[in-house]
Design a protein around this motif. Structure first.
Motif, PDB file in Angstrom:
ATOM      1  N   HIS A   9       0.839  -1.052  -0.067  1.00  0.00           N
ATOM      2  CA  HIS A   9      -0.038  -0.031   0.103  1.00  0.00           C
ATOM      3  C   HIS A   9       0.768   1.271  -0.132  1.00  0.00           C
ATOM      4  CE1 HIS A   9      -3.461  -2.430   0.771  1.00  0.00           C
ATOM      5  NE2 HIS A   9      -2.534  -2.932   1.929  1.00  0.00           N
ATOM      6  N   ILE A  10       2.054   1.173  -0.238  1.00  0.00           N
ATOM      7  CA  ILE A  10       3.065   2.440   0.080  1.00  0.00           C
ATOM      8  C   ILE A  10       2.837   3.559  -0.828  1.00  0.00           C
ATOM      9  CG2 ILE A  10       4.748   1.600  -1.551  1.00  0.00           C
ATOM     10  CD1 ILE A  10       6.936   2.797   0.340  1.00  0.00           C
ATOM     11  N   GLU A  11       2.137   3.467  -2.162  1.00  0.00           N
ATOM     12  CA  GLU A  11       1.989   4.447  -2.848  1.00  0.00           C
ATOM     13  C   GLU A  11       0.716   5.291  -2.643  1.00  0.00           C
ATOM     14  OE1 GLU A  11       2.626   3.667  -7.027  1.00  0.00           O
ATOM     15  OE2 GLU A  11       3.508   1.847  -6.382  1.00  0.00           O
ATOM     16  N   ILE A  12      -0.393   4.794  -1.806  1.00  0.00           N
ATOM     17  CA  ILE A  12      -1.468   5.298  -1.563  1.00  0.00           C
ATOM     18  C   ILE A  12      -1.800   5.497   0.019  1.00  0.00           C
ATOM     19  CG2 ILE A  12      -2.446   4.938  -3.847  1.00  0.00           C
ATOM     20  CD1 ILE A  12      -4.180   2.458  -2.279  1.00  0.00           C
ATOM     21  N   CYS A  13      -0.617   5.006   0.771  1.00  0.00           N
ATOM     22  CA  CYS A  13      -0.915   5.149   2.374  1.00  0.00           C
ATOM     23  C   CYS A  13      -1.163   6.508   2.744  1.00  0.00           C
ATOM     24  CB  CYS A  13      -0.002   4.159   2.900  1.00  0.00           C
ATOM     25  SG  CYS A  13      -0.345   3.967   4.770  1.00  0.00           S
ATOM     26  N   LYS A  14      -1.938   6.825   3.617  1.00  0.00           N
ATOM     27  CA  LYS A  14      -2.029   8.040   4.253  1.00  0.00           C
ATOM     28  C   LYS A  14      -1.107   8.304   5.343  1.00  0.00           C
ATOM     29  CE  LYS A  14      -5.772  11.131   5.896  1.00  0.00           C
ATOM     30  NZ  LYS A  14      -7.140  11.188   6.209  1.00  0.00           N
ATOM     31  N   THR A  15      -0.663   7.173   5.961  1.00  0.00           N
ATOM     32  CA  THR A  15       0.408   7.363   7.105  1.00  0.00           C
ATOM     33  C   THR A  15       1.843   7.513   6.455  1.00  0.00           C
ATOM     34  OG1 THR A  15      -1.255   6.129   8.649  1.00  0.00           O
ATOM     35  CG2 THR A  15       1.269   6.041   9.304  1.00  0.00           C
ATOM     36  N   TYR A  16       2.139   6.649   5.444  1.00  0.00           N
ATOM     37  CA  TYR A  16       3.368   6.916   4.930  1.00  0.00           C
ATOM     38  C   TYR A  16       3.479   8.401   4.180  1.00  0.00           C
ATOM     39  CZ  TYR A  16       7.376   6.025   1.985  1.00  0.00           C
ATOM     40  OH  TYR A  16       8.715   6.346   1.501  1.00  0.00           O
ATOM     41  N   TYR A  34      -6.706   8.412  -0.823  1.00  0.00           N
ATOM     42  CA  TYR A  34      -5.613   7.400   0.191  1.00  0.00           C
ATOM     43  C   TYR A  34      -6.209   6.623   0.731  1.00  0.00           C
ATOM     44  CZ  TYR A  34      -2.210  11.288   0.195  1.00  0.00           C
ATOM     45  OH  TYR A  34      -1.055  12.114   0.005  1.00  0.00           O
ATOM     46  N   PHE A  35      -5.448   5.375   1.006  1.00  0.00           N
ATOM     47  CA  PHE A  35      -5.579   4.263   1.788  1.00  0.00           C
ATOM     48  C   PHE A  35      -5.323   4.551   3.385  1.00  0.00           C
ATOM     49  CE2 PHE A  35      -3.969   0.371   3.771  1.00  0.00           C
ATOM     50  CZ  PHE A  35      -4.820  -0.305   3.861  1.00  0.00           C
ATOM     51  N   THR A  36      -6.279   4.549   4.157  1.00  0.00           N
ATOM     52  CA  THR A  36      -5.983   4.819   5.517  1.00  0.00           C
ATOM     53  C   THR A  36      -5.887   3.439   6.436  1.00  0.00           C
ATOM     54  OG1 THR A  36      -7.478   6.513   5.661  1.00  0.00           O
ATOM     55  CG2 THR A  36      -7.006   6.046   7.669  1.00  0.00           C
ATOM     56  N   PRO A  37      -4.670   3.267   6.670  1.00  0.00           N
ATOM     57  CA  PRO A  37      -4.162   1.805   7.506  1.00  0.00           C
ATOM     58  C   PRO A  37      -4.722   1.801   8.754  1.00  0.00           C
ATOM     59  CG  PRO A  37      -2.390   3.308   7.258  1.00  0.00           C
ATOM     60  CD  PRO A  37      -3.283   4.025   6.619  1.00  0.00           C
ATOM     61  N   ILE A  38      -5.002   0.663   9.533  1.00  0.00           N
ATOM     62  CA  ILE A  38      -5.424   0.520  10.694  1.00  0.00           C
ATOM     63  C   ILE A  38      -4.563   0.147  11.734  1.00  0.00           C
ATOM     64  CG2 ILE A  38      -8.117   0.144  10.189  1.00  0.00           C
ATOM     65  CD1 ILE A  38      -7.348  -2.656  10.760  1.00  0.00           C
TER      66      ILE A  38
END
Length: 75
Positions: A9-16, A34-38
């Motif tokens: 998910h690195i390319e769309i990760c909000k945390t990254y 963005y993808f929001t990880p948990i």
């Protein structure tokens, strides 16, 4: 070291993207979905060498992590 470099998910990760911003990376992307990880755990290390202070941000744990070794090589 940040575990993000081997995540799918690195390319769309909000945390990254947040961590990159903290490192003052000028190449921040404007991604609308963005993808929001948990369950993420970010560590912040503060180091002092002489009169300089260095801050290092790393993602240590993420429940959304899906391993894709070498994914960062394609970025």
């Amino acid at each position: 070291m940040c575990i993000c470099i081997n995540c799918r998910h690195i390319e769309i990760c909000k945390t990254y993207e947040f961590i990159k911003k903290q490192h003052k990376n000028n190449k921040i992307k404007d991604i609308s979905n963005y993808f929001t990880p948990i369950n993420t755990i970010i560590t912040v290390n503060i180091n002092k060498k002489y009169l300089n202070i260095y801050v290092d941000w790393d993602l240590k744990e993420c429940s959304s992590f899906i391993e894709k070794p070498g994914n960062w090589l394609t970025l």
